[in-house]
Design an enzyme around this catalytic site. Sequence first.
Site, PDB file in Angstrom:
ATOM      1  N   HIS A  57       0.846  -1.203   0.000  1.00 35.96           N
ATOM      2  CA  HIS A  57       0.000   0.000   0.000  1.00 35.96           C
ATOM      3  C   HIS A  57       0.877   1.247   0.000  1.00 35.96           C
ATOM      4  CE1 HIS A  57      -3.910   2.074   0.857  1.00 35.96           C
ATOM      5  NE2 HIS A  57      -3.039   3.035   1.154  1.00 35.96           N
ATOM      6  N   HIS A  59       1.508   5.375  -2.202  1.00 30.30           N
ATOM      7  CA  HIS A  59       1.014   6.412  -3.122  1.00 30.30           C
ATOM      8  C   HIS A  59       2.216   7.009  -3.851  1.00 30.30           C
ATOM      9  CE1 HIS A  59      -3.237   6.551  -1.818  1.00 30.30           C
ATOM     10  NE2 HIS A  59      -2.722   6.059  -0.700  1.00 30.30           N
ATOM     11  N   GLN A 152      -9.484   9.222  -5.671  1.00 30.26           N
ATOM     12  CA  GLN A 152      -9.209   9.945  -4.428  1.00 30.26           C
ATOM     13  C   GLN A 152     -10.382  10.819  -3.990  1.00 30.26           C
ATOM     14  OE1 GLN A 152      -5.886  10.677  -2.245  1.00 30.26           O
ATOM     15  NE2 GLN A 152      -7.867  10.801  -1.227  1.00 30.26           N
ATOM     16  N   HIS A 210      -9.312   1.531  -0.198  1.00 25.10           N
ATOM     17  CA  HIS A 210      -9.216   2.297   1.041  1.00 25.10           C
ATOM     18  C   HIS A 210     -10.560   2.145   1.737  1.00 25.10           C
ATOM     19  CE1 HIS A 210      -5.796   4.138  -0.910  1.00 25.10           C
ATOM     20  NE2 HIS A 210      -5.587   4.980   0.088  1.00 25.10           N
ATOM     21  N   GLU A 213     -11.093   4.482   6.593  1.00 23.97           N
ATOM     22  CA  GLU A 213      -9.944   5.208   7.153  1.00 23.97           C
ATOM     23  C   GLU A 213     -10.486   6.379   7.959  1.00 23.97           C
ATOM     24  OE1 GLU A 213      -5.667   7.213   5.860  1.00 23.97           O
ATOM     25  OE2 GLU A 213      -7.139   6.722   4.322  1.00 23.97           O
ATOM     26  N   ASP A 309       2.500   3.385   2.854  1.00 28.76           N
ATOM     27  CA  ASP A 309       1.464   4.360   2.519  1.00 28.76           C
ATOM     28  C   ASP A 309       2.048   5.645   1.935  1.00 28.76           C
ATOM     29  OD1 ASP A 309      -1.030   5.459   2.166  1.00 28.76           O
ATOM     30  OD2 ASP A 309      -1.507   5.674   4.287  1.00 28.76           O
ATOM     31  N   TRP A 315       0.572  14.003   3.306  1.00 27.62           N
ATOM     32  CA  TRP A 315       0.038  13.344   4.495  1.00 27.62           C
ATOM     33  C   TRP A 315       1.112  12.986   5.520  1.00 27.62           C
ATOM     34  CZ3 TRP A 315      -1.485  12.378  -0.518  1.00 27.62           C
ATOM     35  CH2 TRP A 315      -2.818  12.692  -0.824  1.00 27.62           C
TER      36      TRP A 315
END
Length: 424
Positions: A57, A59, A152, A210, A213, A309, A315
């Site tokens: 996982h 991005h 997203q 996802h 979350e 992630d 983030w």
Amino acid sequence: MLDLLITHANLPDGRINMSVAVRDGRIVEVAEGLQALAHQTLDAAGQLLSPPFCDPHFHMDATLSYGLPRVNQSGTLLEGIALWGELKPLLTEEALVERALVYCDWAVAKGLLAIRSHVDTSDASLLPVRAMLEVKKRVAPYLDLQLVAFPQDGVLRSKGGLDNLKRALDLGVDVVGGIPHFERTMSEGAASVKLLCELAAERGLPVDMHCDESDDPLSRHIETLAYETQRLGLQGRVNGSHLTSMHSMDNYYVSKLIPLIAEAGVSAVANPLINITLQGRHDSYPRRRGMTRVPELMAAGVTVAFGHDCVMDPWYSLGSGDMLEVAHMGLHVAQMTSQAGMRQCFEAVTTHAATVMGLAGYGIEAGLDASFVLLQARDPIEAIRLRATRLKVWRKGVRLAETPAAEVALTLPGRPGTTAFMPG
């Protein structure tokens, strides 16, 4: 003649003093005390030889963009999403590709040779998708990169969301993604799960969503995901990522939910570094840790892996592609401090992650790919404790990276001149 013979290696499953023989990019034999002619022989000297690390996982389209166009001041998930929205109009394919390639360099250096990356499909231009497909092509000789079509902004919430996602799949993206908890309502979130699972079944593709979350114990889209998996016969092809709402759910509901997940054959990916950072932001004290119920899921037979992630993006401001850092955080947050628990955390970034990704030829057995990492540690627990140096990294018999052993010189009266932080 062999291409490579590694001797006196410890393996993650507890076997010690093992030899691994390699020819034409494949492991041809794993045995104790093997002797054979080889173009190259390496004495592992009792150090750990592991299959490569895997990140199920990530991005990749956002990585190494920290500070562009500004820093996430609140540290929340929602500000990160908003910040990514501000950054998207400024993105170029060239910059996306270059940042991703730099990250892949870091990954290889850390023995991370397989990454599943969610890539944003929300914009009609599909710029991130095209960029990541180019990266996938470029890194193919040395790194397995899987791409997930990730809406997203919500597949139903954003205009053209479903059409954009389908076009991404048409371009060659590997996995169907989703974000049901970010749709406008709970019912819309459940509808998106159904829609996307049906799309995956129609196209014969895996699903990696996802899911929940959130700190909201009533965010229960994982239940819908498990149901749709069974209804559509997708067992073994579906993963729920994050599942942080399970941290806040009452125990009675979880006692029903976990068996449903296990029965459906749905795997789970927790992201310890990010879950512990983004969740619990609305709490004062006690502050929730936020990570999903890893030991309980594992005990029920669910395949659970850990993902990184984010690395230096809207983030998360830290990270270096080190999956042992991820395992280290997961171990602490889940309080998995037993011998068995610590070994499970190592498996969460190796064999379990490979299972989630459906990797073929993975492991250290005859007939599998000669892809492995030699670590400056004697076993998986020591590897996590030390975030051990990756001494050598191979993919299909080709050495990709090498790092000198970590050793500290000391000048202490009456004490040894060096230490490597290993007792005995």
